[in-house]
Design a protein around this motif. Structure first.
Motif, PDB file in Angstrom:
ATOM      1  N   TYR A   1      19.806 -12.685 -19.362  1.00 14.65           N
ATOM      2  CA  TYR A   1      19.331 -13.370 -20.556  1.00 14.65           C
ATOM      3  C   TYR A   1      20.187 -13.080 -21.783  1.00 14.65           C
ATOM      4  CZ  TYR A   1      17.200  -9.557 -23.226  1.00 14.65           C
ATOM      5  OH  TYR A   1      17.001  -8.444 -24.005  1.00 14.65           O
ATOM      6  N   LYS A   2      20.932 -11.997 -21.776  1.00 13.61           N
ATOM      7  CA  LYS A   2      21.797 -11.653 -22.911  1.00 13.61           C
ATOM      8  C   LYS A   2      22.935 -12.659 -23.094  1.00 13.61           C
ATOM      9  CE  LYS A   2      20.184  -7.787 -24.695  1.00 13.61           C
ATOM     10  NZ  LYS A   2      19.791  -7.698 -26.091  1.00 13.61           N
ATOM     11  N   LYS A   3      23.175 -13.462 -22.096  1.00 12.16           N
ATOM     12  CA  LYS A   3      24.208 -14.495 -22.206  1.00 12.16           C
ATOM     13  C   LYS A   3      23.666 -15.783 -22.828  1.00 12.16           C
ATOM     14  CE  LYS A   3      27.058 -12.811 -18.428  1.00 12.16           C
ATOM     15  NZ  LYS A   3      27.665 -13.113 -17.127  1.00 12.16           N
ATOM     16  N   LEU A   4      22.363 -15.820 -23.039  1.00 12.89           N
ATOM     17  CA  LEU A   4      21.739 -17.005 -23.625  1.00 12.89           C
ATOM     18  C   LEU A   4      21.891 -16.982 -25.147  1.00 12.89           C
ATOM     19  CD1 LEU A   4      18.454 -16.963 -21.509  1.00 12.89           C
ATOM     20  CD2 LEU A   4      20.388 -18.524 -21.252  1.00 12.89           C
ATOM     21  N   PRO A   5      21.663 -18.104 -25.804  1.00 15.85           N
ATOM     22  CA  PRO A   5      21.726 -18.125 -27.273  1.00 15.85           C
ATOM     23  C   PRO A   5      20.742 -17.111 -27.884  1.00 15.85           C
ATOM     24  CG  PRO A   5      21.592 -20.353 -26.394  1.00 15.85           C
ATOM     25  CD  PRO A   5      21.382 -19.421 -25.245  1.00 15.85           C
ATOM     26  N   SER A   6      21.069 -16.624 -29.049  1.00 17.38           N
ATOM     27  CA  SER A   6      20.266 -15.561 -29.669  1.00 17.38           C
ATOM     28  C   SER A   6      18.815 -15.976 -29.890  1.00 17.38           C
ATOM     29  CB  SER A   6      20.896 -15.101 -30.981  1.00 17.38           C
ATOM     30  OG  SER A   6      20.934 -16.166 -31.906  1.00 17.38           O
ATOM     31  N   GLU A   7      18.566 -17.247 -30.182  1.00 19.31           N
ATOM     32  CA  GLU A   7      17.185 -17.706 -30.379  1.00 19.31           C
ATOM     33  C   GLU A   7      16.375 -17.568 -29.085  1.00 19.31           C
ATOM     34  OE1 GLU A   7      19.839 -19.770 -30.972  1.00 19.31           O
ATOM     35  OE2 GLU A   7      19.939 -19.694 -33.159  1.00 19.31           O
TER      36      GLU A   7
ATOM     37  N   GLN B   1      17.089 -15.476 -26.638  1.00 17.96           N
ATOM     38  CA  GLN B   1      16.948 -14.042 -26.401  1.00 17.96           C
ATOM     39  C   GLN B   1      15.746 -13.486 -27.165  1.00 17.96           C
ATOM     40  OE1 GLN B   1      20.514 -11.720 -27.057  1.00 17.96           O
ATOM     41  NE2 GLN B   1      21.797 -13.321 -26.186  1.00 17.96           N
ATOM     42  N   LYS B   2      15.618 -13.873 -28.430  1.00 14.49           N
ATOM     43  CA  LYS B   2      14.488 -13.401 -29.244  1.00 14.49           C
ATOM     44  C   LYS B   2      13.165 -13.872 -28.658  1.00 14.49           C
ATOM     45  CE  LYS B   2      17.108 -13.173 -33.526  1.00 14.49           C
ATOM     46  NZ  LYS B   2      17.365 -13.808 -34.829  1.00 14.49           N
ATOM     47  N   GLU B   3      13.147 -15.104 -28.206  1.00 10.18           N
ATOM     48  CA  GLU B   3      11.934 -15.636 -27.577  1.00 10.18           C
ATOM     49  C   GLU B   3      11.558 -14.798 -26.355  1.00 10.18           C
ATOM     50  OE1 GLU B   3      11.390 -19.094 -24.488  1.00 10.18           O
ATOM     51  OE2 GLU B   3      11.621 -19.944 -26.504  1.00 10.18           O
ATOM     52  N   ILE B   4      12.529 -14.561 -25.491  1.00  8.51           N
ATOM     53  CA  ILE B   4      12.280 -13.786 -24.271  1.00  8.51           C
ATOM     54  C   ILE B   4      11.796 -12.382 -24.625  1.00  8.51           C
ATOM     55  CG2 ILE B   4      13.439 -12.710 -22.282  1.00  8.51           C
ATOM     56  CD1 ILE B   4      15.179 -15.312 -22.173  1.00  8.51           C
ATOM     57  N   GLU B   5      12.409 -11.762 -25.601  1.00  9.19           N
ATOM     58  CA  GLU B   5      11.996 -10.418 -26.018  1.00  9.19           C
ATOM     59  C   GLU B   5      10.551 -10.415 -26.512  1.00  9.19           C
ATOM     60  OE1 GLU B   5      15.129  -9.527 -28.763  1.00  9.19           O
ATOM     61  OE2 GLU B   5      16.568  -9.145 -27.140  1.00  9.19           O
ATOM     62  N   THR B   6      10.179 -11.444 -27.258  1.00 11.00           N
ATOM     63  CA  THR B   6       8.802 -11.553 -27.747  1.00 11.00           C
ATOM     64  C   THR B   6       7.832 -11.769 -26.597  1.00 11.00           C
ATOM     65  OG1 THR B   6       9.553 -12.461 -29.856  1.00 11.00           O
ATOM     66  CG2 THR B   6       7.258 -12.890 -29.250  1.00 11.00           C
ATOM     67  N   ILE B   7       8.181 -12.667 -25.693  1.00 11.97           N
ATOM     68  CA  ILE B   7       7.317 -12.953 -24.542  1.00 11.97           C
ATOM     69  C   ILE B   7       7.126 -11.688 -23.703  1.00 11.97           C
ATOM     70  CG2 ILE B   7       7.202 -14.227 -22.339  1.00 11.97           C
ATOM     71  CD1 ILE B   7       6.570 -15.993 -24.781  1.00 11.97           C
ATOM     72  N   ILE B   8       8.197 -10.977 -23.448  1.00 14.46           N
ATOM     73  CA  ILE B   8       8.093  -9.768 -22.628  1.00 14.46           C
ATOM     74  C   ILE B   8       7.295  -8.686 -23.340  1.00 14.46           C
ATOM     75  CG2 ILE B   8       9.429  -7.846 -21.646  1.00 14.46           C
ATOM     76  CD1 ILE B   8      11.491  -9.943 -20.775  1.00 14.46           C
ATOM     77  N   LYS B   9       7.533  -8.499 -24.620  1.00 15.37           N
ATOM     78  CA  LYS B   9       6.790  -7.481 -25.382  1.00 15.37           C
ATOM     79  C   LYS B   9       5.289  -7.736 -25.298  1.00 15.37           C
ATOM     80  CE  LYS B   9       6.163  -5.703 -30.031  1.00 15.37           C
ATOM     81  NZ  LYS B   9       6.466  -5.896 -31.447  1.00 15.37           N
ATOM     82  N   GLU B  10       4.894  -8.977 -25.508  1.00  9.41           N
ATOM     83  CA  GLU B  10       3.470  -9.319 -25.451  1.00  9.41           C
ATOM     84  C   GLU B  10       2.926  -9.211 -24.030  1.00  9.41           C
ATOM     85  OE1 GLU B  10       1.412  -9.833 -28.029  1.00  9.41           O
ATOM     86  OE2 GLU B  10       3.099  -9.445 -29.354  1.00  9.41           O
ATOM     87  N   PHE B  11       3.706  -9.635 -23.056  1.00  6.17           N
ATOM     88  CA  PHE B  11       3.269  -9.566 -21.665  1.00  6.17           C
ATOM     89  C   PHE B  11       3.112  -8.113 -21.217  1.00  6.17           C
ATOM     90  CE2 PHE B  11       3.513 -10.293 -17.053  1.00  6.17           C
ATOM     91  CZ  PHE B  11       2.617 -11.343 -16.924  1.00  6.17           C
TER      92      PHE B  11
END
Length: 135
Positions: free
Chosen positions: A39-45, A47-57
């Protein structure tokens, strides 16, 4: 003197317990990041979405693991949450919606809408609330 030693002992135990919980949280997060590949190869937006989703999950998994069903690392997100929903039937719809959003973020390259991300957090809050009231 005994009170001081007791206080120090309890403080050490609490610090150790908090550290152990933090390590477990980090391991669970790392596990869920693995579902998103590179996922680090994806656009920064994204990446932030994924980080938020994972944090909440991860927050949800910590609660469900503590009160409902211990999480083990060979469960996928959907498989684990299906087992949880069988035990917390009052949150079945919310759990299904959370898994759907998790998977949408996981499998799609588009960004989730702000409304969908806010709703994701609200659903997790609702599930956590239901679980803590039941157990």
């Amino acid at each position: 003197m005994k009170e001081v030693i007791y206080f120090i002992f309890i403080s050490i135990i609490e610090a150790f317990t908090k550290r152990k919980e933090k390590i477990k949280e980090e391991r669970i997060a790392k596990h869920f990041y693995s579902f998103f590949g590179e996922y680090k190869k994806l656009p920064s937006e994204k990446q932030k979405e994924i980080e938020t989703i994972i944090k909440e999950f991860v927050r949800l998994v910590q609660v469900t693991s503590r009160f409902v069903l211990p999480y083990t690392f060979y469960y996928g997100p959907k498989e684990y949450m299906e087992m949880v929903s069988k035990k917390v039937e009052s949150a079945r719809d919310e759990i299904s919606q959370v898994v759907d959003v998790f998977n949408e973020s996981r499998y799609s390259l588009h960004l989730l809408s702000e409304e969908k991300k806010k709703n994701f957090r609200k659903l997790i809050d609702l599930i956590v609330d239901k679980i803590t009231k039941i157990f």
